[in-house]
Every structure is written in C-alpha cells, then in structure tokens.
Write a protein that holds these residues in place. Sequence first.
Motif, PDB file in Angstrom:
ATOM      1  N   LEU A  51       4.203  -8.624  -8.218  1.00 29.63           N
ATOM      2  CA  LEU A  51       5.521  -9.191  -8.649  1.00 29.63           C
ATOM      3  C   LEU A  51       6.558  -8.928  -7.570  1.00 29.63           C
ATOM      4  CD1 LEU A  51       5.689  -8.915 -12.612  1.00 29.63           C
ATOM      5  CD2 LEU A  51       4.718 -10.763 -11.153  1.00 29.63           C
ATOM      6  N   GLY A  52       6.505  -8.136  -6.975  1.00 23.33           N
ATOM      7  CA  GLY A  52       7.503  -7.563  -5.996  1.00 23.33           C
ATOM      8  C   GLY A  52       7.304  -6.222  -5.299  1.00 23.33           C
ATOM      9  N   ILE A  53       7.756  -5.867  -4.247  1.00 23.63           N
ATOM     10  CA  ILE A  53       7.575  -4.496  -3.472  1.00 23.63           C
ATOM     11  C   ILE A  53       8.635  -3.603  -3.927  1.00 23.63           C
ATOM     12  CG2 ILE A  53       7.345  -3.601  -1.248  1.00 23.63           C
ATOM     13  CD1 ILE A  53       5.595  -5.872  -1.846  1.00 23.63           C
ATOM     14  N   SER A 104       0.914  -1.244  -0.029  1.00 22.65           N
ATOM     15  CA  SER A 104       0.107  -0.017  -0.125  1.00 22.65           C
ATOM     16  C   SER A 104       0.834   1.281   0.140  1.00 22.65           C
ATOM     17  CB  SER A 104      -0.753  -0.038   1.313  1.00 22.65           C
ATOM     18  OG  SER A 104      -1.554   1.293   1.326  1.00 22.65           O
ATOM     19  N   GLY A 105       0.529   2.123  -0.841  1.00 20.72           N
ATOM     20  CA  GLY A 105       1.173   3.627  -0.978  1.00 20.72           C
ATOM     21  C   GLY A 105       0.220   4.536  -0.218  1.00 20.72           C
ATOM     22  N   GLY A 106      -0.033   5.425  -1.206  1.00 20.31           N
ATOM     23  CA  GLY A 106      -1.113   6.626  -0.569  1.00 20.31           C
ATOM     24  C   GLY A 106      -2.569   6.187  -0.691  1.00 20.31           C
ATOM     25  N   ASN A 107      -2.731   5.136  -1.205  1.00 20.37           N
ATOM     26  CA  ASN A 107      -4.039   4.449  -1.289  1.00 20.37           C
ATOM     27  C   ASN A 107      -4.858   5.439  -2.004  1.00 20.37           C
ATOM     28  OD1 ASN A 107      -6.022   2.550  -0.814  1.00 20.37           O
ATOM     29  ND2 ASN A 107      -6.770   3.206   1.009  1.00 20.37           N
ATOM     30  N   THR A 108      -4.453   6.030  -3.053  1.00 22.69           N
ATOM     31  CA  THR A 108      -5.351   6.800  -4.061  1.00 22.69           C
ATOM     32  C   THR A 108      -5.620   5.918  -5.371  1.00 22.69           C
ATOM     33  OG1 THR A 108      -3.387   7.540  -5.065  1.00 22.69           O
ATOM     34  CG2 THR A 108      -4.189   8.935  -3.225  1.00 22.69           C
ATOM     35  N   GLY A 109      -5.117   4.923  -5.332  1.00 23.44           N
ATOM     36  CA  GLY A 109      -5.384   3.883  -6.814  1.00 23.44           C
ATOM     37  C   GLY A 109      -6.934   4.072  -6.875  1.00 23.44           C
ATOM     38  N   GLY A 114       6.122   4.622  -4.508  1.00 23.03           N
ATOM     39  CA  GLY A 114       5.845   3.308  -4.771  1.00 23.03           C
ATOM     40  C   GLY A 114       4.679   3.042  -5.490  1.00 23.03           C
ATOM     41  N   GLY A 115       3.578   3.753  -5.263  1.00 18.15           N
ATOM     42  CA  GLY A 115       2.430   3.407  -5.811  1.00 18.15           C
ATOM     43  C   GLY A 115       2.473   4.012  -7.466  1.00 18.15           C
ATOM     44  N   ILE A 116       3.196   5.231  -7.460  1.00 17.62           N
ATOM     45  CA  ILE A 116       3.311   5.620  -8.948  1.00 17.62           C
ATOM     46  C   ILE A 116       4.081   4.730  -9.810  1.00 17.62           C
ATOM     47  CG2 ILE A 116       4.717   7.709  -9.876  1.00 17.62           C
ATOM     48  CD1 ILE A 116       2.247   8.693  -8.679  1.00 17.62           C
ATOM     49  N   GLY A 142      -8.852  -0.475  -6.752  1.00 20.44           N
ATOM     50  CA  GLY A 142      -8.948  -1.468  -5.612  1.00 20.44           C
ATOM     51  C   GLY A 142      -7.733  -2.181  -5.561  1.00 20.44           C
ATOM     52  N   GLY A 143      -6.395  -1.911  -6.015  1.00 21.14           N
ATOM     53  CA  GLY A 143      -5.178  -2.591  -6.037  1.00 21.14           C
ATOM     54  C   GLY A 143      -4.842  -2.657  -4.522  1.00 21.14           C
ATOM     55  N   ALA A 144      -4.968  -1.624  -3.804  1.00 21.38           N
ATOM     56  CA  ALA A 144      -4.187  -1.603  -2.242  1.00 21.38           C
ATOM     57  C   ALA A 144      -5.265  -2.172  -1.512  1.00 21.38           C
ATOM     58  CB  ALA A 144      -3.679  -0.545  -2.064  1.00 21.38           C
TER      59      ALA A 144
HETATM   60  C1  LIG Z   1      -8.176  12.586  -7.472  1.00 20.92           C
HETATM   61  C2  LIG Z   1      -7.332  11.740  -7.976  1.00 20.92           C
HETATM   62  C3  LIG Z   1      -6.521  11.729  -9.297  1.00 20.92           C
HETATM   63  C4  LIG Z   1      -5.971  10.765  -9.954  1.00 20.92           C
HETATM   64  N1  LIG Z   1      -5.418  11.207 -11.245  1.00 20.92           N
HETATM   65  C5  LIG Z   1      -4.509  10.049 -11.992  1.00 20.92           C
HETATM   66  C6  LIG Z   1      -4.158  10.450 -13.018  1.00 20.92           C
HETATM   67  O1  LIG Z   1      -4.116  11.461 -13.683  1.00 20.92           O
HETATM   68  N2  LIG Z   1      -3.071   9.552 -13.631  1.00 20.92           N
HETATM   69  C7  LIG Z   1      -3.199   8.226 -12.915  1.00 20.92           C
HETATM   70  O2  LIG Z   1      -2.375   7.547 -13.581  1.00 20.92           O
HETATM   71  N3  LIG Z   1      -3.617   7.933 -11.996  1.00 20.92           N
HETATM   72  C8  LIG Z   1      -4.314   8.979 -11.244  1.00 20.92           C
HETATM   73  N4  LIG Z   1      -5.102   8.489  -9.991  1.00 20.92           N
HETATM   74  C9  LIG Z   1      -4.770   7.203  -9.518  1.00 20.92           C
HETATM   75  C10 LIG Z   1      -3.812   7.100  -8.452  1.00 20.92           C
HETATM   76  O3  LIG Z   1      -3.513   8.303  -7.827  1.00 20.92           O
HETATM   77  C11 LIG Z   1      -2.394   6.614  -8.931  1.00 20.92           C
HETATM   78  O4  LIG Z   1      -2.889   5.396  -9.561  1.00 20.92           O
HETATM   79  C12 LIG Z   1      -1.364   6.603  -8.041  1.00 20.92           C
HETATM   80  O5  LIG Z   1      -0.083   6.031  -8.966  1.00 20.92           O
HETATM   81  C13 LIG Z   1      -1.441   5.554  -6.750  1.00 20.92           C
HETATM   82  O6  LIG Z   1      -0.397   5.651  -5.926  1.00 20.92           O
HETATM   83  P1  LIG Z   1      -0.534   5.283  -4.431  1.00 20.92           P
HETATM   84  O7  LIG Z   1       0.623   5.640  -3.830  1.00 20.92           O
HETATM   85  O8  LIG Z   1      -1.861   6.041  -3.955  1.00 20.92           O
HETATM   86  O9  LIG Z   1      -0.790   3.694  -4.824  1.00 20.92           O
HETATM   87  P2  LIG Z   1      -1.923   2.733  -3.699  1.00 20.92           P
HETATM   88  O10 LIG Z   1      -3.440   3.383  -4.155  1.00 20.92           O
HETATM   89  O11 LIG Z   1      -1.667   2.892  -2.631  1.00 20.92           O
HETATM   90  O12 LIG Z   1      -1.604   1.500  -4.646  1.00 20.92           O
HETATM   91  C14 LIG Z   1      -2.000   1.272  -5.986  1.00 20.92           C
HETATM   92  C15 LIG Z   1      -1.203   0.072  -6.323  1.00 20.92           C
HETATM   93  O13 LIG Z   1       0.092  -0.244  -6.315  1.00 20.92           O
HETATM   94  C16 LIG Z   1       0.584  -1.150  -5.417  1.00 20.92           C
HETATM   95  N5  LIG Z   1       1.662  -0.658  -4.390  1.00 20.92           N
HETATM   96  C17 LIG Z   1       1.610   0.471  -3.963  1.00 20.92           C
HETATM   97  N6  LIG Z   1       2.874   0.784  -3.478  1.00 20.92           N
HETATM   98  C18 LIG Z   1       3.537  -0.323  -3.928  1.00 20.92           C
HETATM   99  C19 LIG Z   1       5.072  -0.730  -3.598  1.00 20.92           C
HETATM  100  N7  LIG Z   1       5.945   0.127  -3.005  1.00 20.92           N
HETATM  101  N8  LIG Z   1       5.361  -1.976  -4.067  1.00 20.92           N
HETATM  102  C20 LIG Z   1       4.894  -2.698  -4.954  1.00 20.92           C
HETATM  103  N9  LIG Z   1       3.277  -2.305  -4.973  1.00 20.92           N
HETATM  104  C21 LIG Z   1       2.722  -0.983  -4.746  1.00 20.92           C
HETATM  105  C22 LIG Z   1      -0.727  -1.397  -4.325  1.00 20.92           C
HETATM  106  O14 LIG Z   1      -0.391  -2.810  -4.163  1.00 20.92           O
HETATM  107  C23 LIG Z   1      -1.837  -1.283  -5.490  1.00 20.92           C
HETATM  108  O15 LIG Z   1      -2.081  -2.338  -6.255  1.00 20.92           O
HETATM  109  C24 LIG Z   1      -5.816   9.778  -9.353  1.00 20.92           C
HETATM  110  C25 LIG Z   1      -6.534   9.291  -8.078  1.00 20.92           C
HETATM  111  C26 LIG Z   1      -7.044  10.331  -7.721  1.00 20.92           C
HETATM  112  C27 LIG Z   1      -7.907   9.790  -6.153  1.00 20.92           C
END
Ligand SMILES: Cc1cc2nc3c(=O)[nH]c(=O)nc-3n(C[C@H](O)[C@H](O)[C@H](O)COP(=O)(O)OP(=O)(O)OC[C@H]3O[C@@H](n4cnc5c(N)ncnc54)[C@H](O)[C@@H]3O)c2cc1C
Length: 476
Positions: free
Chosen positions: A217-219, A82-87, A156-158, A90-92
């Motif tokens: 596939l990995g962290i 889990s990263g910022g949970n903005t995915g 990490g999420g990016i 539902g991946g996280a």
């Molecule tokens: C308002 C809003 C606007 C958005 N706009 C865009 C956009 O313009 N373009 C876009 O592409 N996305 C967008 N998103 C989606 C989201 O922000 C992206 O997918 C972002 O990259 C997710 O980052 P996160 O840290 O929140 O990841 P999370 O939601 O925490 O996780 C996303 C996925 O990555 C996995 N993961 C997280 N961290 C790791 C790690 N360290 N190692 C391995 N796996 C990991 C999780 O298991 C999950 O499957 C938006 C979301 C919101 C809420």
Amino acid sequence: MQTISSSVDGSAVSPMEFNKQLRGLLGERGLLDGPADLQPFSTDWRGLFKGSPLCVALPRSAQEVGAVIRACAAAGYAVVPSGGNTGLSGGATPDTSGRQVVLSLSRMTAIRRIDVYGETIEVEAGCILQTAQEAAAAQGLLLPVTLASQGSARIGGIVSTNAGGTNVLRYGMARNRILGLEVVTADGQIVRGLRSLRKDNAGYDWKQWFIGTEGTLGIVTCAVLQLAPMPRHRVTALLAVPNATAALEVLRTARQEVGDALNAFELMSRGSLELVVRHQQLRIPVADAPWFVLIEASSSLQGLREATEAVLMAALERGDALDAVIAESQRQEADIWALRESISEAEGKEGPSIKHDVSVPVSKIPDFLEAADEAVRLNFPGMRINAFGHVGDGNIHYNLIAPTGTAHVEVNRIVHDLVMAHGGSISAEHGIGQYRVDELLRCKSAEESALMRRIKRALDPSNLLNPGKVLDTRDS
Ligand SMILES: Cc1cc2nc3c(=O)[nH]c(=O)nc-3n(C[C@H](O)[C@H](O)[C@H](O)COP(=O)(O)OP(=O)(O)OC[C@H]3O[C@@H](n4cnc5c(N)ncnc54)[C@H](O)[C@@H]3O)c2cc1C
C-alpha cells in the motif's frame, strides 16, 4: 473476485533506457544492475522463491523514493520494497518477469532523534533494528521489538511486517510501538505523520494502513517508535515440563507471581532441542522431558528473582515442571536463550522443512498440538514435527521436516484447517508475502477479502506496489 487493474503489464521504455533514467535520478551509486549485485535481491532468506529484478534502486531520501515510484509508474515497471530481506514469506522477492524494480531502503539509515523524556526514537526505514536498539540503550531506553533476525532486519521491514518476536507478551507487536510514520504512496506523494503522540484521535489513524501490509500500500521511509524504560534486573529460567497443558499452568502461575514483568514465555518441544543439540552443539541444562519452557522477566524493582523462584517451586511441587534452573550469570542467560534462538538454524541444517507460523487462543494450544500431531502422523508418516514458539501469546511455529519435493499445498491445507477449527490465524507474525496468498483467500470470509481489495484499489489503483503479494490480484 474483482480484478485490480494493472498498468504495469507493458512498458514502452526498454530496461536499459530505464536503468539509465534511474541512474540519472539517484546517481551512479544509487542503482545496481549487474548480475552479481542483483543476486542477493533475487531470492529470499529461506531460498524458497527466485525472481529476476530489473534493477535495485537505492534512494537516499523520501524525495528520491517518490521520484523512483513516479518513474516506475510512467515506464510501466512495478516496485518491490526491500529491507533486510529476512522476511519468511517471500514478500521482498520480485517475480521472474524482469519487470520489477527492487526498492532498497538500505541507504536511509539515520537515527534522527531520541526523546529521553517522551521515550521515543525517530528512525529512517533502512536502519537495522539492532542499531536502533543500541542507540536507545545508550540513553538508558529499551526498543523492545526483539527477534533473532534483529542484526539484519531493517525498521521499514519491521513496520511493514508488523514483526512480533519474543517480547510480544509484555510489549506487543511492532504495531503497538509505532507512534508515527512517513510514507510514500503509489502516486509518489510523501505523507508525513512523524508525530510522537500517545494520544491522537484526530481523524483516521492512517498509519495503520501501512503497518503489516508488506509494502503493498505504500513505502515506509521513516518511523517514530515508542521506547520503554530499560529494566535494571532480569531473570531467565528454563523448565522441563511433561506436556503443553502443564506449560499453560506454569504460564498462569508466572502471570500471577511476576505479573507484567514477564517478557517472554517460550515453549520448545524435545524434537526442537534435539536439533539444536545435534547441529549447534548446545547443552540442555535440565533433565530430559517432552517439552521445555523458557521464562524471561525483567523489572527495575527488587524481588524479581524471588518471585520467579516461587513460580518454579510451585510448578515443581505440582508436577507441572519436572526440573528447572535459573541462570546465575549473563553467560548462562545467553546459553539458555541460544537454545531457543538456534532452533531455526538447526532446522535448516537438518533438511528442508514446511513452516507454519500460526496462532491459536492460548487456552487451545494443547488441543491444537494434539490434533495437528495426529493429523501429521496419519497423513504424512515420514515427516518429523518441530514445534516451538512464543506460547505466551498463542504463537506456534509448527514446522515439519519433510523430504525435498513434498507438496507444501496439501500439508499447509491440513495444518491450516486445524488452525482455523481452533479459532486461530494462519499467519501469527511472518505475514502472507507470496507464500500464503492462496491460503489467505481460503481462510478469510468473502467480505473480508473484498474489503482488503477495496483498500488496495483505493491506495494503489495501478497495482504498482509489490503486486502478487498478500492479495491475489490476478484476473479470475
Ligand atoms: C532467523 C530469523 C528469525 C526471525 N524471527 C522472527 C520473529 O521472531 N518474529 C517475526 O515477526 N519475524 C521474524 N522473522 C522474520 C523477519 O525477520 C521479519 O519479518 C522482519 O520484520 C523483516 O524485516 P526485513 O527488513 O528483513 O524485511 P524484508 O524481508 O526485506 O521485507 C519484508 C516485507 O516488508 C516489505 N518492506 C520492506 N521494507 C519496506 C518499506 N520500507 N516499506 C514498505 N514495505 C517494506 C517487503 O516488500 C516485504 O514484503 C525472522 C526471520 C529470521 C531469518
């Protein structure tokens, strides 16, 4: 379909014993298991999925990540990174079994180094994207992955979602900025590849296996990202256009006049902007029209404003634009961008929606929009269409505001069939997560699905990492 065997179906270690064990590895602050602490990790940003995490592990180093993975493997519990949970897929979010440990990277936030000559940044997986952008900007450099969620999304999420955003047209997806990675594999090994090289053809480019694969596939624990020079001048414009074909004509002119300085070319429907006017109290500074285009260009060279004005003048003369404005101040730039960036929030306030994050070849956008609108009107007369997106790179968010209880499956099928008929992809940037697993299977060839499952089996034979996400790993 071949089954990926799971060693995480049964555990000899009780949840209480296991949490105690993890606390021993990570310290008192390295584990959350109280109901209130688990709540934010039990659901996704949209509130579509609900899960029951066993606990949340908060490692501080790649070594601790490895230790957590080995402990989970030994005890028979799965790992959900889990990263910022903005995915938005539902991946996280864990499943409801109570047998999945959320691995949050939020305590690994260091910016290890910025190389001002090589224009790179080495940053740990838990660092918030915006923090990394600000650190780069302080050195006169740009981290050009730009999304509305950048204040919460973590590196990490990016990396793991191969995030896109509004600057893909010029700077590419996250994948195009990633030079090196450090990852922890399903056997708990740390693989260090934190190179900052533009050229490196020495063997397999293994980091690609961990980009956009959503933690299956990995962290990812650390990344080296390619930065860019911070442009000195920026121009932002808003145009009212009569239809999507006219928008493509404006895009063509903008590419000719402004060239590589074009950062963003966003299309918004009248319906989208009606939502932001209603819910966010924003004002549209051009005449009413069926569609609107936002253009942003930046450069350190002179003449950018004149070139952008030439684009607008040509579009107005041809009738491809009905009205147009150029921002005269940073405040006006921000006001124009607010229209685009508030659409998702305004849509949420309007009611439940069914989202499609799709891409088609740029030249097919008008045909796709026409066909999809017709299919929606025919099959789902009560639904309202909210179409907008990063049209310069073929990405449309084709969202439908639908009454609660509408079956997503049927709607998705109709929209995705049209996407495929236009040579497109059912996920442009939001990934598959748990939301689109069945649709991925449907839209990939048997050979492509088999290849993906072979890679999963090779890197995670026990299906320990994020099971049930991206690929269908159930028996069949
Ligand atoms: C308002 C809003 C606007 C958005 N706009 C865009 C956009 O313009 N373009 C876009 O592409 N996305 C967008 N998103 C989606 C989201 O922000 C992206 O997918 C972002 O990259 C997710 O980052 P996160 O840290 O929140 O990841 P999370 O939601 O925490 O996780 C996303 C996925 O990555 C996995 N993961 C997280 N961290 C790791 C790690 N360290 N190692 C391995 N796996 C990991 C999780 O298991 C999950 O499957 C938006 C979301 C919101 C809420």
